[in-house]
Write an enzyme that holds these catalytic residues in place. Structure first.
Site, PDB file in Angstrom:
ATOM      1  N   GLU A  25      73.667  54.004  49.848  1.00  0.00           N
ATOM      2  CA  GLU A  25      73.016  55.102  49.143  1.00  0.00           C
ATOM      3  C   GLU A  25      71.503  55.187  49.353  1.00  0.00           C
ATOM      4  O   GLU A  25      70.763  55.532  48.443  1.00  0.00           O
ATOM      5  CB  GLU A  25      73.346  55.023  47.637  1.00  0.00           C
ATOM      6  CG  GLU A  25      74.841  55.134  47.377  1.00  0.00           C
ATOM      7  CD  GLU A  25      75.221  55.048  45.898  1.00  0.00           C
ATOM      8  OE1 GLU A  25      76.056  55.867  45.493  1.00  0.00           O
ATOM      9  OE2 GLU A  25      74.711  54.180  45.172  1.00  0.00           O
TER      10      GLU A  25
HETATM   11  C1  ACM Z   1      78.503  51.633  45.695  1.00  0.00           C
HETATM   12  O1  ACM Z   1      79.379  51.900  44.834  1.00  0.00           O
HETATM   13  N1  ACM Z   1      77.364  52.303  45.709  1.00  0.00           N
HETATM   14  C2  ACM Z   1      78.707  50.614  46.697  1.00  0.00           C
END
Ligand code: ACM
Ligand code: ZN
Length: 736
Positions: free
Chosen positions: A323
């Protein structure tokens, strides 16, 4: 006819001798080979525990596991051989797998042969599961017969990575909980604990060279809202020693380049802008991430890794990698200069460069990097492990490039997600649909379509216990029976029994997995959790039949939990431990006045089995989203009625949201429906509609084209009661 019957009986007899052995032993994960052998062994006060040189810690651990409930003080003795008592040895486990063991039990002797001390430990866990459930109790249990069936068990795991991840960053679990969690894992022969030590909302490991990481980065909020904490290096060494003895490898995670705001708040030079930030008290995806263009970032990480590796002996280091948003890198002169120097085209390639630098940095310590599936990109210099969470394709890409994969798929392994959509269900996260026990059991780490030749690269699976939603304080539901030690007990509840299913998925070959047989064995485990003092989720009573007759509805239920009972009410109230005990079919006049729960040891109970009649008939319009009642309708002026859309909006596509009046004196007028993703409006349908005695244009359609895993969706409708706020009804959603 006689012959046929004889044949049938013979066949039934054969089935009965071969099948029930496993059913009676109820061991999870299912062992590879079990043979019933002669007489049982009875553990008594005089039973001696002999151990081969080097296995003293395992012998002490066994004695410590048996002593509280039995009340016996066992004599431990180092000995080459022994013909009586309990004997722990290495070698001759029947397999070359280091985690394998052979457990043989007869009248005089329990012998555990582990291929290594890990195997010995697993033989001990199997032995504990063969004893009466009370063995897990920390109080002395009087008048017990501590009998173990005569058997020969040979056993070894299928996958080497049987993992759990604990998010200690967003919610700080103290050292004691971590140690207890290791025990919970060890019970099911789980061997990898991934500690999510750093994230935006908290840095949890003491780093001596950078004291502000914990003096600033481990705390958030002000005044009475201030929370946090961290592990000292001594704490972490203690955790490692405790885990090692239980064959649990602790993999530390230092998140980079994103999810790093706590450390940036402590040392602003780590990010591109150098601006001062606060440790956030709410979950969001921060744009401020480590600067990839400045050497000071890598110097910092080198120092952090040096101290980390002095504590954690694991051959793995988890570097996160998920992310990352590149807004800051795109604007940062240092990052852009680096990109140009390296001749890179995209910021994503800069992240690959970041990962390469880290790989080089940790290589001299002999460490392999692990990261979320985002790290699996071309250009990694060394072999890595991808934890596949939201992109199965990355597992295939990883295998083709010779990298390893561990399955952490959001649809099976995110234990922070609710187990069901029954109102009152406990959950830490609401952005995904429920993950039932059975769903976990359906996980196969060898993904559909994966070539058998890649099997050695599929290391296993790991479940996550994220706690980012804990810090909102809004999603968790309170259940009265587990409202002490709030978060810890909730995490136990999210873990048990789902971890038992994951354990079997990782241990037992698919060909030998049977859901119904697993459920049968598991039925005896709930009481083990209870005896051990762990939190756990009890299943509701199972509805066997529901027959309509002159008197109303006759309901037959089944209790699927050994040691528990079913209690019920027929007046529409929620049952408790004082309600009527179910011992046979119950007839009720009105179906939705019937509620039944599973109760264990008078103190722990399940969510109710009940018949939500008023919503049943709307099922054809999709999934339940929300209901409204007078308190949610403001009256004759249009006002916003907000609904949680996370988990209901779960992919791109077109959706229909519909409103259905159920009772009241006012119909509901609807003016518009708006869809928000992470607080930003992404879709709407503005038209007037209503639902009451009659309905008109009560369906709202919208299109989702930029769905994002992990994003929070909310649905805002402008509604009013046409006369007053006395309106009740239900909102349903359907994906078209
Ligand atoms: C995640 O759930 N961001 C690995
Ligand atoms: Zn930068």
């Amino acid at each position: 006819m006689k012959n046929k019957l004889h044949g049938f009986l013979l066949m039934a007899a054969v089935l009965f001798v071969s099948a029930p052995v496993l059913a009676q032993l109820n061991i999870i994960p299912l062992p590879e080979k079990v043979e019933e052998r002669g007489s049982p062994f009875v553990i008594r006060a005089q039973t001696k525990i002999s151990f081969e040189k080097g296995l003293k810690p395992q012998a002490e651990l066994l004695a410590a596991a048996l002593s509280p409930a039995t009340g016996f003080d066992f004599i431990l003795e180092e000995a080459k051989t022994a013909t009586k008592g309990i004997v722990l040895r290495t070698g001759n486990s029947g397999s070359a797998n280091k985690e394998s063991y052979r457990l043989s039990v007869n009248k005089d002797l329990i012998q555990i042969n582990g291929q290594s001390s890990a195997g010995v430990f697993y033989g001990i866990q199997t032995l504990l599961q063969m004893l009466p459930v009370e063995i897990y109790n920390k109080q002395r249990q009087k008048s017990m017969n501590w009998q173990v069936k005569g058997v020969l068990i040979e056993d070894a795991p299928l996958y080497p990575w049987r993992g759990m991840m604990l998010d200690v960053s967003r919610y700080f679990f103290g050292k004691d909980y971590v140690l207890r969690f290791i025990d919970m894992m060890a019970m099911y022969k789980m061997n990898t604990l991934h500690l999510h030590l750093t994230d935006d909302a908290g840095w949890r490991m003491e780093i001596k060279k950078y004291p502000k990481l914990t003096s600033i980065g481990a705390w958030r909020g002000v005044g009475p809202e201030r929370t946090g904490g961290y592990y000292t290096q001594e704490d972490m060494k203690e955790m490692v020693a405790y885990a090692t003895l239980r064959n649990v490898d602790i993999i530390p995670e230092i998140e980079l380049p994103a999810h790093a705001l706590a450390s940036i708040a402590a040392y602003p030079f780590l990010a591109c802008t150098g601006e001062q930030h606060e440790v956030p008290a709410q979950h969001f995806i921060s744009k401020d991430i480590y600067c990839v263009g400045r050497e000071s970032t890598f110097d910092f990480l080198a120092d952090v890794f040096k101290e980390t590796f002095a504590i954690f002996p694991s051959k793995y280091i988890h570097i996160g990698g998920d992310e990352a948003v590149y807004d800051r890198w795109k604007e940062c002169p240092h990052c852009q200069k680096k990109k140009k120097e390296l001749g890179l085209k995209t910021e994503k390639e800069l992240q690959v460069y970041f990962n390469q630098r880290v790989q080089t940095m940790v290589k001299k310590y002999g460490k392999t990097i692990v990261g979320w599936d985002e790290i699996i990109e071309d250009g990694l210099k060394e072999k890595a492990v991808g934890m596949v969470w939201h992109d199965e394709k990355k597992a295939f890409k990883a295998a083709e490039a010779g990298h390893y994969s561990v399955m952490s798929l959001t649809g099976y392994c995110y234990f922070d997600v609710a187990e069901s959509s029954i109102p009152g269900e406990i959950k830490a996260a609401g952005w995904l649909p429920p993950i039932s026990l059975e769903k976990v059991y359906q996980l196969n780490p060898m993904l559909k379509g994966m070539d058998e030749k890649y099997r050695p690269l599929i290391l296993g699976a790991s479940a996550t216990l994220w706690s980012d939603q804990f810090i909102h304080g809004t999603i968790l539901q309170e259940l009265p029976q587990i409202n002490e030690d709030r978060s810890e007990k909730y995490f136990d509840y999210l873990t048990f029994p789902r971890m038992s299913a994951l354990a079997e998925v990782c241990w037992t070959p698919v060909a030998r997995q049977r859901w119904t047989a697993f459920e049968q064995r598991l039925s005896t485990h709930y009481n083990r959790y209870d005896q051990a003092g762990y939190g756990y989720r009890l299943p509701q009573p199972k509805l066997i039949s529901n027959e309509k007759g002159d008197q109303g509805y006759t309901l037959k239920l089944e209790n699927t939990v050994k040691g528990a009972e079913i209690r019920y009410t027929t007046d529409g109230t929620l049952p408790n431990v004082h309600s009527a005990v179910y011992n046979g079919a119950v007839t009720v006049a009105k179906l939705n006045d019937f509620y039944a729960i599973t109760v264990m040891n008078s103190n722990q109970y399940s969510l109710p089995l009940y018949f939500p009649e008023k919503y049943e008939k709307f099922k054809k319009y999709g999934e339940f989203v929300a209901d409204w009642s007078p308190s949610k309708v403001k009256g004759k002026d249009f006002a916003v009625f907000e609904m949680n859309g996370s988990g209901k909006i779960s992919a791109n596509g077109s959706y229909t949201l519909s409103f259905w009046f159920t009772e009241g004196t006012s119909r509901l007028d609807i003016q518009s429906v708006e869809i928000f993703k992470n607080g930003q409006k992404i879709a709407e349908d503005v038209h007037e509609g209503f639902t009451g005695g009659t309905k008109k244009d009560n369906e709202y359609k919208f299109q989702i084209s930029n769905y994002e895993t992990g994003a929070a969706f909310s649905i805002k409708a402008k509604v009013r009661g046409d006369v007053s706020n006395d309106s009740n009804g239900v909102v349903m959603i359907r994906k078209n």
